[in-house]
Design an enzyme around this catalytic site. Sequence first.
Site, PDB file in Angstrom:
ATOM      1  N   LYS A  31       0.874  -1.183   0.000  1.00  0.00           N
ATOM      2  CA  LYS A  31       0.000   0.000   0.000  1.00  0.00           C
ATOM      3  C   LYS A  31       0.909   1.230   0.000  1.00  0.00           C
ATOM      4  CE  LYS A  31      -1.881   3.097   1.861  1.00  0.00           C
ATOM      5  NZ  LYS A  31      -1.738   4.511   1.461  1.00  0.00           N
ATOM      6  N   GLY A  67       7.212   5.482   8.000  1.00  0.00           N
ATOM      7  CA  GLY A  67       6.400   6.698   8.015  1.00  0.00           C
ATOM      8  C   GLY A  67       6.495   7.383   9.361  1.00  0.00           C
ATOM      9  N   SER A  68       5.387   7.997   9.781  1.00  0.00           N
ATOM     10  CA  SER A  68       5.412   8.825  10.987  1.00  0.00           C
ATOM     11  C   SER A  68       5.291   7.978  12.255  1.00  0.00           C
ATOM     12  CB  SER A  68       4.270   9.835  10.932  1.00  0.00           C
ATOM     13  OG  SER A  68       3.030   9.149  10.961  1.00  0.00           O
ATOM     14  N   GLY A 120       2.937   4.765  12.955  1.00  0.00           N
ATOM     15  CA  GLY A 120       3.676   3.580  13.388  1.00  0.00           C
ATOM     16  C   GLY A 120       3.073   2.972  14.643  1.00  0.00           C
ATOM     17  N   GLU A 146      11.335  16.258  14.492  1.00  0.00           N
ATOM     18  CA  GLU A 146      11.602  15.984  13.082  1.00  0.00           C
ATOM     19  C   GLU A 146      10.781  16.964  12.250  1.00  0.00           C
ATOM     20  OE1 GLU A 146      10.074  12.413  11.106  1.00  0.00           O
ATOM     21  OE2 GLU A 146      12.073  12.100  10.298  1.00  0.00           O
TER      22      GLU A 146
HETATM   23  P1  NAP Z   1       2.142   8.719   7.549  1.00  0.00           P
HETATM   24  O1  NAP Z   1       0.783   9.251   7.770  1.00  0.00           O
HETATM   25  O2  NAP Z   1       2.755   7.931   8.642  1.00  0.00           O
HETATM   26  O3  NAP Z   1       2.101   7.883   6.184  1.00  0.00           O
HETATM   27  C1  NAP Z   1       2.944   6.803   5.870  1.00  0.00           C
HETATM   28  C2  NAP Z   1       2.131   5.695   5.216  1.00  0.00           C
HETATM   29  O4  NAP Z   1       1.156   5.213   6.139  1.00  0.00           O
HETATM   30  C3  NAP Z   1       1.354   6.144   3.993  1.00  0.00           C
HETATM   31  O5  NAP Z   1       1.293   5.079   3.060  1.00  0.00           O
HETATM   32  C4  NAP Z   1      -0.006   6.415   4.569  1.00  0.00           C
HETATM   33  O6  NAP Z   1      -1.010   6.392   3.584  1.00  0.00           O
HETATM   34  C5  NAP Z   1      -0.133   5.285   5.546  1.00  0.00           C
HETATM   35  N1  NAP Z   1      -1.103   5.496   6.617  1.00  0.00           N
HETATM   36  C6  NAP Z   1      -1.554   6.666   7.139  1.00  0.00           C
HETATM   37  N2  NAP Z   1      -2.432   6.424   8.129  1.00  0.00           N
HETATM   38  C7  NAP Z   1      -2.543   5.088   8.246  1.00  0.00           C
HETATM   39  C8  NAP Z   1      -3.292   4.222   9.099  1.00  0.00           C
HETATM   40  N3  NAP Z   1      -4.101   4.689  10.049  1.00  0.00           N
HETATM   41  N4  NAP Z   1      -3.157   2.885   8.944  1.00  0.00           N
HETATM   42  C9  NAP Z   1      -2.339   2.377   8.010  1.00  0.00           C
HETATM   43  N5  NAP Z   1      -1.616   3.151   7.166  1.00  0.00           N
HETATM   44  C10 NAP Z   1      -1.705   4.483   7.286  1.00  0.00           C
HETATM   45  O7  NAP Z   1       3.117   9.872   7.216  1.00  0.00           O
HETATM   46  P2  NAP Z   1       2.759  11.164   6.347  1.00  0.00           P
HETATM   47  O8  NAP Z   1       1.466  11.764   6.782  1.00  0.00           O
HETATM   48  O9  NAP Z   1       2.913  10.832   4.933  1.00  0.00           O
HETATM   49  O10 NAP Z   1       3.898  12.117   6.839  1.00  0.00           O
HETATM   50  C11 NAP Z   1       3.807  12.689   8.142  1.00  0.00           C
HETATM   51  C12 NAP Z   1       5.139  12.686   8.816  1.00  0.00           C
HETATM   52  O11 NAP Z   1       5.688  11.361   8.846  1.00  0.00           O
HETATM   53  C13 NAP Z   1       6.204  13.491   8.112  1.00  0.00           C
HETATM   54  O12 NAP Z   1       6.108  14.840   8.370  1.00  0.00           O
HETATM   55  C14 NAP Z   1       7.448  12.848   8.656  1.00  0.00           C
HETATM   56  O13 NAP Z   1       7.786  13.376   9.910  1.00  0.00           O
HETATM   57  C15 NAP Z   1       7.078  11.420   8.826  1.00  0.00           C
HETATM   58  N6  NAP Z   1       7.549  10.607   7.702  1.00  0.00           N
HETATM   59  C16 NAP Z   1       8.607   9.810   7.912  1.00  0.00           C
HETATM   60  C17 NAP Z   1       9.097   9.043   6.890  1.00  0.00           C
HETATM   61  C18 NAP Z   1      10.254   8.146   7.072  1.00  0.00           C
HETATM   62  O14 NAP Z   1      10.890   7.775   6.099  1.00  0.00           O
HETATM   63  N7  NAP Z   1      10.549   7.708   8.259  1.00  0.00           N
HETATM   64  C19 NAP Z   1       8.518   9.098   5.634  1.00  0.00           C
HETATM   65  C20 NAP Z   1       7.410   9.922   5.432  1.00  0.00           C
HETATM   66  C21 NAP Z   1       6.939  10.653   6.492  1.00  0.00           C
HETATM   67  P3  NAP Z   1      -1.544   7.765   2.898  1.00  0.00           P
HETATM   68  O15 NAP Z   1      -0.375   8.668   2.755  1.00  0.00           O
HETATM   69  O16 NAP Z   1      -2.099   7.300   1.625  1.00  0.00           O
HETATM   70  O17 NAP Z   1      -2.576   8.309   3.844  1.00  0.00           O
END
Ligand code: NAP
Length: 480
Positions: free
Chosen positions: A178, A231-232, A236, A382
């Site tokens: 996904k 991800g976040s 997580g 971050e």
């Molecule tokens: P995120 O919400 O954690 O998204 C990461 C992934 O998780 C995406 O595929 C997202 O899908 C999915 N997701 C979101 N909510 C979910 C849920 N309840 N259950 C299962 N999957 C879910 O991160 P983001 O909103 O894209 O970014 C927010 C912050 O995360 C950034 O500002 C940064 O601090 C951090 N981040 C960290 C990394 C890293 O490499 N460690 C990468 C990206 C972001 P959708 O996007 O389609 O909703």
Amino acid sequence: MPLMPFDIPPSSNLIGGDWICSDAKIQITDPSTGHPLTQIARGTAADIDAAVAAAQVARAGDWGRMTATERGRILTRIGQAVLDHTDTLARIEAQDVGKPLTQARADAVALARYMEFYGGAADKIMGETIPYLDGYTVYTLREPHGVTGHIIPWNYPMQIIGRSVGAALAMGNSCVLKPAEDACLTALAFAAIAQKAGLPAGALNVVTGLGSEAGAALASHPGVQHMSFTGSVRTGEAIQAAAAKNVIPVTLELGGKSPQIVFDDADLDRALPFLVNAGVQNAGQTCSASSRILVQRGVYDQVRARMVEAYNALRVGPALDDLNLGPLISARQTDIVTGFIAQGADLTIAAQGQIVTDATGHYVAPTLFADVPPDHVLAQDEIFGPVQVLIPFEDEAEALRIANGTAYGLVAAIWTRDGARQMRLARALHAGQVFINNYGAGGGVELPFGGVGKSGHGREKGFEALYGFSTLKTVAAWHG
Ligand code: NAP
Ligand code: MG
């Protein structure tokens, strides 16, 4: 050239080897312009059910029965096919996520490298025989988990597919992927390339859509035996809670606040490009970005002056113009990053790069703050944008205290010619990876990667990932 030249029907998911068009769609945009780009499928829980079922069928069929050598051959072929499509993948990524072309091309090459690496590794993972009681032979088998779920972010889609899906497939798992809704296109293109290169139907399934819908359905699905998430921290935590309900292992890679520590005796000519690039590469949207630069007093003014010079030369513009930085991924991310910069109103901005376009994309000038107290929010949280803070320190003990003084622990770098200090700090730093006189943001297919603390747990990349994407069975045979 069409945006997606891979015979992928619009707004479709790949399930069991078939592209299934979805009635529900999401409009996606080009971050360089803010203009509509194309539509993707808005996957549902029912799509996830179908993808997991297809993955189970693949496990029970040809894919599950295939020898490790043959799996490795297929991955190696996929790697070559990805290399053959480097430029196409790079153009898609540039338009979908705003990544400057050179950086997008590097991601495509890294994706190919992962396939080569895991293709070569697939038949080199072995069990052990264990000395035991008289009359027994005991051995271990490394087996795939079964169906693995992969939820990935928008910042490095190709690299993160490579490291998680590549290793999972090498061990013989079937995958349900996904991707983030803001960065689906290269995931779909990769799946199409993999299928054409001979990956059996159902070994890799891709369902696009929202995190709260398709993502949550995948994370909580009882048919999934392992979850890999990048991800976040907040998401997580939700993934780990969902995995706990099904009692399955998870790998979490949640970002960081990674420091580079520059001592008075450092080779500054070598260090300088790493200090700056590790903060502004991919517009700072890198989990292993180095957002904190700790500098010993004796060279602080010199490092600051040289970083200011480098920042003044940074140019920001549309991804296809291939400048130093592209736009951020979305208006939401721009709001988050500019909100952080505003919280630095009490600090000194030492330098900013220049936005050199009139385009209506999500641009933020890279910003270097100087003399930042280690407990300031900009030195603790971050930001996930092109913002770095310079923090002075007196001695090794203070440097270590500051470096270890955040909730995160992903990557750290030490710049010094003192060998004993290198070894001391490499042990004492709270991080999953330590670089000595270099910094490897995002790179290093061969190097195990992952964090401690709020940066997460589990390791991907390198040979180590193969252990995470498999489970160990012990066989004890009595034969007298
Ligand atoms: P995120 O919400 O954690 O998204 C990461 C992934 O998780 C995406 O595929 C997202 O899908 C999915 N997701 C979101 N909510 C979910 C849920 N309840 N259950 C299962 N999957 C879910 O991160 P983001 O909103 O894209 O970014 C927010 C912050 O995360 C950034 O500002 C940064 O601090 C951090 N981040 C960290 C990394 C890293 O490499 N460690 C990468 C990206 C972001 P959708 O996007 O389609 O909703
Ligand atoms: Mg996009």
